[in-house]
Design a protein around this motif. Structure first.
Motif, PDB file in Angstrom:
ATOM      1  N   SER A  83       0.790  -1.123  -0.092  1.00 13.28           N
ATOM      2  CA  SER A  83       0.025   0.133   0.004  1.00 13.28           C
ATOM      3  C   SER A  83       0.919   1.271   0.029  1.00 13.28           C
ATOM      4  O   SER A  83       2.007   1.325   0.537  1.00 13.28           O
ATOM      5  N   VAL A  84       0.244   2.418  -0.493  1.00 14.09           N
ATOM      6  CA  VAL A  84       1.057   3.744  -0.313  1.00 14.09           C
ATOM      7  C   VAL A  84       0.475   4.503   0.748  1.00 14.09           C
ATOM      8  O   VAL A  84       0.966   5.644   0.728  1.00 14.09           O
ATOM      9  N   ILE A  85      -0.155   3.908   1.711  1.00 10.49           N
ATOM     10  CA  ILE A  85      -0.612   4.594   2.738  1.00 10.49           C
ATOM     11  C   ILE A  85       0.873   5.042   3.826  1.00 10.49           C
ATOM     12  O   ILE A  85       1.571   4.089   3.943  1.00 10.49           O
ATOM     13  N   LYS A  86       1.042   6.433   4.243  1.00  8.15           N
ATOM     14  CA  LYS A  86       2.061   6.658   5.048  1.00  8.15           C
ATOM     15  C   LYS A  86       3.467   6.599   4.131  1.00  8.15           C
ATOM     16  O   LYS A  86       4.309   6.245   4.806  1.00  8.15           O
ATOM     17  N   ARG A  87       3.130   6.743   2.830  1.00 11.13           N
ATOM     18  CA  ARG A  87       4.350   6.955   1.865  1.00 11.13           C
ATOM     19  C   ARG A  87       4.646   8.317   1.736  1.00 11.13           C
ATOM     20  O   ARG A  87       3.433   9.001   1.556  1.00 11.13           O
ATOM     21  N   PRO A  88       5.835   8.774   1.237  1.00  9.75           N
ATOM     22  CA  PRO A  88       6.097  10.083   0.922  1.00  9.75           C
ATOM     23  C   PRO A  88       5.138  10.375  -0.529  1.00  9.75           C
ATOM     24  O   PRO A  88       4.964   9.546  -1.316  1.00  9.75           O
ATOM     25  N   ASN A  89       4.751  11.474  -0.539  1.00 11.87           N
ATOM     26  CA  ASN A  89       3.862  12.045  -1.871  1.00 11.87           C
ATOM     27  C   ASN A  89       4.667  11.826  -3.033  1.00 11.87           C
ATOM     28  O   ASN A  89       3.811  11.331  -4.075  1.00 11.87           O
ATOM     29  N   ASP A  90       5.913  11.923  -3.348  1.00 15.82           N
ATOM     30  CA  ASP A  90       6.615  11.441  -4.498  1.00 15.82           C
ATOM     31  C   ASP A  90       6.374   9.928  -4.799  1.00 15.82           C
ATOM     32  O   ASP A  90       6.218   9.625  -6.117  1.00 15.82           O
ATOM     33  N   GLN A  91       6.518   8.959  -3.836  1.00 19.95           N
ATOM     34  CA  GLN A  91       6.289   7.557  -4.024  1.00 19.95           C
ATOM     35  C   GLN A  91       4.719   7.545  -4.542  1.00 19.95           C
ATOM     36  O   GLN A  91       4.561   6.585  -5.500  1.00 19.95           O
ATOM     37  N   LYS A  92       3.818   8.089  -3.843  1.00 18.74           N
ATOM     38  CA  LYS A  92       2.410   7.912  -4.256  1.00 18.74           C
ATOM     39  C   LYS A  92       2.183   8.305  -5.809  1.00 18.74           C
ATOM     40  O   LYS A  92       1.579   7.770  -6.506  1.00 18.74           O
ATOM     41  N   LEU A  93       2.948   9.584  -6.099  1.00 20.91           N
ATOM     42  CA  LEU A  93       2.830  10.099  -7.607  1.00 20.91           C
ATOM     43  C   LEU A  93       3.266   9.133  -8.411  1.00 20.91           C
ATOM     44  O   LEU A  93       2.917   9.068  -9.443  1.00 20.91           O
ATOM     45  N   THR A  94       4.338   8.574  -8.237  1.00 23.64           N
ATOM     46  CA  THR A  94       5.025   7.589  -8.954  1.00 23.64           C
ATOM     47  C   THR A  94       4.181   6.459  -9.328  1.00 23.64           C
ATOM     48  O   THR A  94       4.154   5.889 -10.492  1.00 23.64           O
ATOM     49  N   ILE A  95       3.715   5.894  -8.283  1.00 23.34           N
ATOM     50  CA  ILE A  95       2.600   4.708  -8.552  1.00 23.34           C
ATOM     51  C   ILE A  95       1.472   5.108  -9.258  1.00 23.34           C
ATOM     52  O   ILE A  95       1.235   4.347 -10.351  1.00 23.34           O
ATOM     53  N   LYS A  96       0.774   6.212  -9.180  1.00 28.62           N
ATOM     54  CA  LYS A  96       0.110   6.905 -10.085  1.00 28.62           C
ATOM     55  C   LYS A  96       0.428   6.851 -11.581  1.00 28.62           C
ATOM     56  O   LYS A  96      -0.472   6.488 -12.556  1.00 28.62           O
ATOM     57  N   ALA A  97       1.569   7.399 -11.545  1.00 28.74           N
ATOM     58  CA  ALA A  97       2.119   7.864 -13.110  1.00 28.74           C
ATOM     59  C   ALA A  97       2.394   6.482 -13.820  1.00 28.74           C
ATOM     60  O   ALA A  97       2.064   6.260 -15.172  1.00 28.74           O
TER      61      ALA A  97
ATOM     62  N   GLY B 275       0.191   3.811 -13.471  1.00 27.33           N
ATOM     63  CA  GLY B 275      -0.759   3.039 -13.908  1.00 27.33           C
ATOM     64  C   GLY B 275      -1.273   2.188 -12.805  1.00 27.33           C
ATOM     65  O   GLY B 275      -2.245   1.682 -12.777  1.00 27.33           O
ATOM     66  N   LEU B 276      -0.748   2.577 -11.777  1.00 32.24           N
ATOM     67  CA  LEU B 276      -0.885   1.442 -10.697  1.00 32.24           C
ATOM     68  C   LEU B 276      -1.884   2.231  -9.388  1.00 32.24           C
ATOM     69  O   LEU B 276      -2.321   3.239  -9.951  1.00 32.24           O
ATOM     70  N   GLY B 277      -2.121   1.491  -8.391  1.00 30.11           N
ATOM     71  CA  GLY B 277      -2.814   2.426  -7.458  1.00 30.11           C
ATOM     72  C   GLY B 277      -3.586   1.485  -6.542  1.00 30.11           C
ATOM     73  O   GLY B 277      -4.021   1.888  -5.487  1.00 30.11           O
ATOM     74  N   LYS B 278      -3.834   0.265  -6.795  1.00 28.34           N
ATOM     75  CA  LYS B 278      -4.434  -0.721  -5.917  1.00 28.34           C
ATOM     76  C   LYS B 278      -3.514  -1.839  -5.597  1.00 28.34           C
ATOM     77  O   LYS B 278      -2.736  -2.342  -6.751  1.00 28.34           O
ATOM     78  N   ILE B 279      -3.556  -2.654  -4.732  1.00 26.49           N
ATOM     79  CA  ILE B 279      -2.755  -3.767  -4.529  1.00 26.49           C
ATOM     80  C   ILE B 279      -3.027  -5.016  -5.559  1.00 26.49           C
ATOM     81  O   ILE B 279      -4.302  -5.211  -5.717  1.00 26.49           O
ATOM     82  N   ASN B 280      -2.171  -5.620  -5.926  1.00 24.88           N
ATOM     83  CA  ASN B 280      -2.301  -6.559  -6.999  1.00 24.88           C
ATOM     84  C   ASN B 280      -2.706  -5.977  -8.445  1.00 24.88           C
ATOM     85  O   ASN B 280      -2.941  -6.865  -9.190  1.00 24.88           O
ATOM     86  N   ARG B 281      -2.588  -4.725  -8.509  1.00 24.52           N
ATOM     87  CA  ARG B 281      -2.799  -4.274  -9.935  1.00 24.52           C
ATOM     88  C   ARG B 281      -1.600  -4.201 -10.802  1.00 24.52           C
ATOM     89  O   ARG B 281      -0.635  -4.161 -10.045  1.00 24.52           O
ATOM     90  N   SER B 282      -1.518  -5.060 -12.020  1.00 20.26           N
ATOM     91  CA  SER B 282      -0.601  -5.047 -12.815  1.00 20.26           C
ATOM     92  C   SER B 282      -0.627  -4.232 -13.972  1.00 20.26           C
ATOM     93  O   SER B 282      -1.900  -4.190 -14.716  1.00 20.26           O
TER      94      SER B 282
END
Length: 59
Positions: A11-25, A27-34
């Motif tokens: 999960s990206v909960i309690k992660r720095p904002n740059d890591q959250k934005l990288t996950i979103k960039a 195309g991820l965002g939910k656990i087990n999404r590929s």
């Protein structure tokens, strides 16, 4: 170029904002999404930044 399959494993909960934005960039965002991406230097850098949150497989 080589292709890779990137799967979010943590999960990206309690992660720095740059890591959250990288996950979103990627195309991820939910656990087990590929997503399947071309392995470019930019994608390699993104994977390296969030390697503790994802798993990567060569295709």
């Amino acid at each position: 170029m080589a292709k890779v399959v990137i799967t979010q494993k943590r999960s990206v909960i309690k992660r720095p904002n740059d890591q959250k934005l990288t996950i979103k960039a990627l195309g991820l965002g939910k656990i087990n999404r590929s997503v399947e991406k071309e392995l470019t230097p930019q994608i390699e850098g993104m994977i390296r930044k969030i390697s503790h949150l994802v798993s990567v497989e060569n295709k």
